[in-house]
Design a protein around this motif. Structure first.
Motif, PDB file in Angstrom:
ATOM      1  N   CYS A 222      19.130  55.632  95.811  1.00 23.75           N
ATOM      2  CA  CYS A 222      17.994  56.315  95.180  1.00 23.75           C
ATOM      3  C   CYS A 222      17.758  55.846  93.741  1.00 23.75           C
ATOM      4  CB  CYS A 222      18.206  57.831  95.213  1.00 23.75           C
ATOM      5  SG  CYS A 222      19.575  58.409  94.189  1.00 23.75           S
ATOM      6  N   GLY A 223      18.737  55.148  93.151  1.00 22.03           N
ATOM      7  CA  GLY A 223      18.537  54.621  91.804  1.00 22.03           C
ATOM      8  C   GLY A 223      19.446  55.214  90.748  1.00 22.03           C
ATOM      9  N   LYS A 224      20.554  55.830  91.148  1.00 20.52           N
ATOM     10  CA  LYS A 224      21.452  56.439  90.158  1.00 20.52           C
ATOM     11  C   LYS A 224      22.042  55.368  89.227  1.00 20.52           C
ATOM     12  CE  LYS A 224      24.141  58.309  93.283  1.00 20.52           C
ATOM     13  NZ  LYS A 224      23.442  57.912  94.521  1.00 20.52           N
ATOM     14  N   THR A 225      22.599  54.319  89.833  1.00 23.58           N
ATOM     15  CA  THR A 225      23.183  53.243  89.013  1.00 23.58           C
ATOM     16  C   THR A 225      22.114  52.508  88.225  1.00 23.58           C
ATOM     17  OG1 THR A 225      25.073  52.944  90.500  1.00 23.58           O
ATOM     18  CG2 THR A 225      24.481  51.078  89.101  1.00 23.58           C
ATOM     19  N   SER A 226      20.942  52.337  88.807  1.00 23.45           N
ATOM     20  CA  SER A 226      19.843  51.663  88.099  1.00 23.45           C
ATOM     21  C   SER A 226      19.458  52.434  86.844  1.00 23.45           C
ATOM     22  CB  SER A 226      18.634  51.527  89.020  1.00 23.45           C
ATOM     23  OG  SER A 226      18.947  50.786  90.176  1.00 23.45           O
ATOM     24  N   LEU A 227      19.502  53.767  86.920  1.00 24.69           N
ATOM     25  CA  LEU A 227      19.168  54.582  85.760  1.00 24.69           C
ATOM     26  C   LEU A 227      20.153  54.342  84.627  1.00 24.69           C
ATOM     27  CD1 LEU A 227      17.591  56.790  84.328  1.00 24.69           C
ATOM     28  CD2 LEU A 227      18.971  58.496  85.558  1.00 24.69           C
ATOM     29  N   ILE A 228      21.438  54.297  84.959  1.00 25.20           N
ATOM     30  CA  ILE A 228      22.455  54.041  83.926  1.00 25.20           C
ATOM     31  C   ILE A 228      22.296  52.635  83.351  1.00 25.20           C
ATOM     32  CG2 ILE A 228      24.922  53.707  83.566  1.00 25.20           C
ATOM     33  CD1 ILE A 228      25.513  56.057  85.195  1.00 25.20           C
ATOM     34  N   LYS A 229      21.998  51.674  84.232  1.00 30.29           N
ATOM     35  CA  LYS A 229      21.791  50.306  83.753  1.00 30.29           C
ATOM     36  C   LYS A 229      20.605  50.242  82.788  1.00 30.29           C
ATOM     37  CE  LYS A 229      23.707  47.725  87.674  1.00 30.29           C
ATOM     38  NZ  LYS A 229      23.405  46.790  88.801  1.00 30.29           N
ATOM     39  N   ALA A 230      19.539  50.946  83.129  1.00 32.67           N
ATOM     40  CA  ALA A 230      18.352  50.935  82.269  1.00 32.67           C
ATOM     41  C   ALA A 230      18.655  51.540  80.902  1.00 32.67           C
ATOM     42  CB  ALA A 230      17.210  51.690  82.940  1.00 32.67           C
ATOM     43  N   ILE A 231      19.423  52.608  80.868  1.00 34.74           N
ATOM     44  CA  ILE A 231      19.792  53.223  79.595  1.00 34.74           C
ATOM     45  C   ILE A 231      20.552  52.224  78.728  1.00 34.74           C
ATOM     46  CG2 ILE A 231      21.184  55.034  78.515  1.00 34.74           C
ATOM     47  CD1 ILE A 231      20.609  56.772  80.984  1.00 34.74           C
ATOM     48  N   ASN A 232      21.374  51.402  79.372  1.00 31.30           N
ATOM     49  CA  ASN A 232      22.194  50.428  78.647  1.00 31.30           C
ATOM     50  C   ASN A 232      21.524  49.069  78.489  1.00 31.30           C
ATOM     51  OD1 ASN A 232      25.192  51.516  78.186  1.00 31.30           O
ATOM     52  ND2 ASN A 232      24.396  52.405  80.085  1.00 31.30           N
ATOM     53  N   GLY A 233      20.230  48.970  78.816  1.00 32.33           N
ATOM     54  CA  GLY A 233      19.506  47.723  78.622  1.00 32.33           C
ATOM     55  C   GLY A 233      19.821  46.651  79.638  1.00 32.33           C
ATOM     56  N   LEU A 234      20.326  47.036  80.814  1.00 34.13           N
ATOM     57  CA  LEU A 234      20.731  46.071  81.826  1.00 34.13           C
ATOM     58  C   LEU A 234      19.863  46.127  83.077  1.00 34.13           C
ATOM     59  CD1 LEU A 234      24.612  46.477  81.512  1.00 34.13           C
ATOM     60  CD2 LEU A 234      23.166  44.700  80.500  1.00 34.13           C
ATOM     61  N   TRP A 235      18.737  46.830  83.017  1.00 36.39           N
ATOM     62  CA  TRP A 235      17.794  46.821  84.124  1.00 36.39           C
ATOM     63  C   TRP A 235      16.523  46.106  83.651  1.00 36.39           C
ATOM     64  CZ3 TRP A 235      18.345  47.493  89.115  1.00 36.39           C
ATOM     65  CH2 TRP A 235      17.191  47.517  89.918  1.00 36.39           C
ATOM     66  N   PRO A 236      16.045  45.105  84.385  1.00 37.61           N
ATOM     67  CA  PRO A 236      14.984  44.250  83.845  1.00 37.61           C
ATOM     68  C   PRO A 236      13.569  44.810  83.890  1.00 37.61           C
ATOM     69  CG  PRO A 236      15.684  43.455  86.009  1.00 37.61           C
ATOM     70  CD  PRO A 236      16.603  44.574  85.648  1.00 37.61           C
ATOM     71  N   TYR A 237      13.226  45.542  84.937  1.00 38.16           N
ATOM     72  CA  TYR A 237      11.802  45.849  85.152  1.00 38.16           C
ATOM     73  C   TYR A 237      11.524  47.346  85.089  1.00 38.16           C
ATOM     74  CZ  TYR A 237      11.934  41.054  86.791  1.00 38.16           C
ATOM     75  OH  TYR A 237      12.134  39.703  86.864  1.00 38.16           O
ATOM     76  N   GLY A 238      10.431  47.686  84.414  1.00 37.48           N
ATOM     77  CA  GLY A 238      10.029  49.077  84.275  1.00 37.48           C
ATOM     78  C   GLY A 238       9.527  49.332  82.873  1.00 37.48           C
ATOM     79  N   ARG A 239       9.516  50.604  82.499  1.00 32.25           N
ATOM     80  CA  ARG A 239       9.063  50.960  81.155  1.00 32.25           C
ATOM     81  C   ARG A 239       9.685  52.294  80.766  1.00 32.25           C
ATOM     82  NH1 ARG A 239       2.766  53.006  81.855  1.00 32.25           N
ATOM     83  NH2 ARG A 239       3.165  54.666  83.378  1.00 32.25           N
ATOM     84  N   GLY A 240       9.556  52.649  79.504  1.00 33.04           N
ATOM     85  CA  GLY A 240      10.103  53.907  79.014  1.00 33.04           C
ATOM     86  C   GLY A 240      10.780  53.720  77.678  1.00 33.04           C
ATOM     87  N   THR A 241      11.196  54.836  77.104  1.00 34.90           N
ATOM     88  CA  THR A 241      11.844  54.825  75.790  1.00 34.90           C
ATOM     89  C   THR A 241      13.200  55.507  75.889  1.00 34.90           C
ATOM     90  OG1 THR A 241       9.693  54.922  74.689  1.00 34.90           O
ATOM     91  CG2 THR A 241      11.632  55.519  73.379  1.00 34.90           C
ATOM     92  N   ILE A 242      14.204  54.864  75.364  1.00 32.49           N
ATOM     93  CA  ILE A 242      15.558  55.423  75.317  1.00 32.49           C
ATOM     94  C   ILE A 242      15.947  55.547  73.855  1.00 32.49           C
ATOM     95  CG2 ILE A 242      17.976  55.092  75.890  1.00 32.49           C
ATOM     96  CD1 ILE A 242      15.405  53.310  77.977  1.00 32.49           C
ATOM     97  N   VAL A 243      16.265  56.756  73.435  1.00 33.88           N
ATOM     98  CA  VAL A 243      16.604  57.025  72.040  1.00 33.88           C
ATOM     99  C   VAL A 243      18.083  57.411  71.973  1.00 33.88           C
ATOM    100  CG1 VAL A 243      16.030  58.309  69.956  1.00 33.88           C
ATOM    101  CG2 VAL A 243      14.255  57.868  71.665  1.00 33.88           C
ATOM    102  N   PHE A 244      18.868  56.556  71.321  1.00 36.59           N
ATOM    103  CA  PHE A 244      20.312  56.778  71.223  1.00 36.59           C
ATOM    104  C   PHE A 244      20.648  57.580  69.972  1.00 36.59           C
ATOM    105  CE2 PHE A 244      20.246  53.133  74.035  1.00 36.59           C
ATOM    106  CZ  PHE A 244      21.325  53.371  74.886  1.00 36.59           C
ATOM    107  N   PRO A 245      21.744  58.325  70.016  1.00 40.19           N
ATOM    108  CA  PRO A 245      22.230  58.978  68.796  1.00 40.19           C
ATOM    109  C   PRO A 245      22.736  57.915  67.824  1.00 40.19           C
ATOM    110  CG  PRO A 245      23.777  59.298  70.608  1.00 40.19           C
ATOM    111  CD  PRO A 245      22.552  58.674  71.192  1.00 40.19           C
TER     112      PRO A 245
END
Length: 629
Positions: free
Chosen positions: A422-445
């Motif tokens: 369903c994309g659980k690992t893909s979500l974590i990869k995207a947060i860490n900048g390791l998923w190539p395609y898509g869009r969105g904003t991730i704001v780190f502490p």
């Protein structure tokens, strides 16, 4: 280093230019001396031939002594030229080869292993987008760089040898030249002009033939490297999954795969052997004709008409033979040139791939939509994800996962649940900048370090202490700190081997079981004290009790860490006392990720009772009494 000549000269204009130029100068000097010794050799050979020719001449009062003296001088010159100048030059050139290769290797390793994760992005090219990922990167760094640097040095020495030989031998040919009957208009330069003319006609004509064969050799060499790289890569992968092949009785399928890959090697090798054999035959014939016919032709007319004595004829002919040999370096090394061009092509392709991914966002935008933004905020607000959509390659690809707004506060533990794929690992990869395609904003502490723990743990061949200190250096932590982290993670039995890279002849990746490797990850987490922790099925190799111990070790030793965890379990593990480790859950269903708090946990009194080893009936009675209260 993205072009052939740029790659060739980079080392000489680097921070190690002094080392490069000093070694190059020594090689040039020894090459010039070797060429000069070649002239001495030709003169000595002429003297020896002359002493043999006039062995029975009445004027020769010491014939045997003259022959032995000239032979001795010839041997000394051979030793000086081959063991002295040429031998020492070989040592210096191999040193230059070693230094140059080491520098190039460090440059590519540094470029691949940078903070941009270049090694990861470089393997994600797309033929559809016109950017093909380089195959067999390991082979390009290990073999192609080594062969390319060695071949380039050899060719450079050949060019230098031609230049020095033209100077020294040409000077001597002109100095010993005599008139040729029928070419009196050339004066005393007749034999020299004929010699240069013979070289100028014979060598270029055969060089043209060599170039035609060389281009075919180049194409076959590239194809051979690709085939060898694919075969070796599959063998390496097979050995890593050896257990899985054995457990599934997959040897037959694996064998057929190896056979199929080797067929490509065999066919290419066969064609390469045919071309190499043809080239070798061509070169042998060329050498014989050049050294024994073409070289002896220019002075023959003058020798016949008695304008050139036997000694002068032999000496001049041997010099022409050496001149032909030196000027034929292009023909002699054409196979090496073909290999050099093939290797340099492999290396420059890798340099291109590295350069292309220096800006991952622009790189991926060439083959799909990639519009991720990364920012920081006050650590009090934790981690925030806004308007996130994940997709696959392609401009029109439909997002398979979306998350409108997810916020993870400091110290919060969240687990991701959803069906497989369903994309659980893909979500974590995207947060860490390791998923190539898509869009969105991730704001780190701001100022908070993160740690990503995956299910499969692969250990490098370094000491146990270094393995625990990763991603930092072993000098960052004392032995006591590392030992304490191992003890808290349940690996106290290995504290005595902190400095060892192996145990009983096996590296740590082979020594530790899957569960022990995941405990090693716990030791890293305890030692590093990250503010953000991503667990991507990091407890997959542990039993239920081991999963509880895993979580409890992190809970006890990292009190303020924010945890985002992927698990296949429908219910997150709890502590032995029944308390929840996790505070919230992100559920992914129908491509949408939503976050909500976990259901309120049971009262502490009840969870304490449930944790005690009592009969079920007694626990039930106590529960009813508590409920009545």
């Amino acid at each position: 280093m993205r072009t052939f000549w740029g790659l060739m000269r980079a080392y000489w204009f680097s921070d190690r230019w002094k080392e490069a130029w000093i070694l190059t100068f020594v090689i040039a000097l020894l090459t010039a001396l070797s060429s000069k010794a070649g002239v001495w050799f030709a003169l000595a050979l002429g003297e020896l031939g002359n002493s043999i020719a006039f062995l029975h001449d009445a004027a020769n009062t010491h014939p045997l002594q003259t022959i032995l003296t000239n032979a001795g001088i010839l041997v000394l010159l051979v030793v000086l030229k081959d063991a002295g100048f040429t031998g020492v030059r070989n040592l210096v050139s191999t040193t230059l080869h070693r230094k140059w290769r080491g520098w190039l290797n460090s440059q590519f390793n540094q470029a691949l292993l940078d903070g941009n994760h270049t090694h990861f992005h470089a393997q994600h090219g797309s033929a559809a987008g016109g950017i093909v990922a380089p195959d067999n990167i390991d082979q390009r760094i290990q073999e192609s760089i080594k062969d390319m640097t060695g071949g380039a040095i050899g060719l450079a020495m050949g060019v230098l040898g031609v230049a020095t030989s033209l100077y020294f031998i040409g000077e001597n040919l002109i100095g010993s030249s005599v008139e040729v009957k029928g070419l009196e208009f050339l004066g005393g330069y007749g034999t020299a002009v004929l010699a240069f003319l013979a070289v100028a006609i014979y060598v270029p004509l055969n060089t043209w033939i060599a170039v035609k064969l060389g281009r075919l050799l180049e194409r076959l060499n590239v194809r051979m490297q690709q085939a060898e790289g694919s075969y070796r890569s599959e063998l390496t992968t097979f050995l890593r999954r050896s257990f899985h092949v054995a457990a599934s009785h997959g040897e037959g399928v694996q064998k057929s795969m190896h056979d199929r890959l080797y067929v490509d090697i065999d066919k290419t090798w066969g064609r390469l052997n045919i071309v190499n054999t043809s080239y070798t035959s061509f070169e042998l014939i060329y050498n014989f004709v050049g050294a024994r016919i073409v070289a002896y032709a220019p002075g023959l007319v003058s020798f016949i008409h008695n304008r050139l004595d036997y000694k002068g004829y032999i000496t001049g002919s041997e010099m022409v033979a050496q001149l032909i040999s030196q000027c034929s370096w292009f023909i002699h090394v054409m196979p090496a040139i073909a290999t050099l061009r093939a290797n340099s092509q492999r290396v420059t392709e890798l340099a291109d791939a590295i350069e292309n991914v220096q800006h991952p966002r622009e790189f991926y935008q060439q083959t799909g939509r990639s519009d991720f933004g990364y920012a920081t905020q006050n650590p009090v607000f934790g981690l925030t994800i806004q308007k996130l959509e994940l997709a696959h390659q392609g401009e029109d690809a439909t997002p398979f996962l979306s998350a409108a707004n997810l916020r993870f506060r400091r110290g919060e533990w969240t687990f991701l649940k959803g069906e497989s794929g369903c994309g659980k690992t893909s979500l974590i990869k995207a947060i860490n900048g390791l998923w190539p395609y898509g869009r969105g904003t991730i704001v780190f502490p701001e100022g908070v370090t993160s740690f990503y723990a995956a299910q499969e743990v692969k250990l490098q061949q370094v000491s146990l202490k270094q393995l625990v200190c990763l991603p930092g250096s072993e000098s960052d932590h004392s032995d006591t700190q590392v030992a304490a982290a191992l003890h808290k993670a349940g690996l106290g039995d290995f504290i005595g081997q902190l400095a060892d890279e192996s145990r009983e002849g096996k590296i740590w990746d082979q020594v530790l079981s899957g569960g022990q490797k995941q405990k090693l990850v716990v030791a890293r987490i305890i030692l590093q004290q990250p503010g953000l922790l991503f667990l991507d099925e990091a407890t997959g190799a542990l039993d239920p009790e081991g999963k509880i111990v895993f979580h409890q070790a992190i809970k006890d030793n990292c009190p303020n860490v924010t945890v985002i965890s992927v698990m296949h379990e429908a219910v997150a593990p709890r502590s032995l006392s029944g308390e929840e480790f996790y505070h919230s859950v992100v559920s992914i269903a129908d491509g949408v990720a939503t976050k909500k708090p976990l259901a309120p946990s049971l009262p502490r009194e009840l969870t304490t009772i449930l944790a005690q080893p009592r009969p079920v009936e007694e626990k039930w009675l106590r529960f009813r009494r508590l409920k009545q209260k």
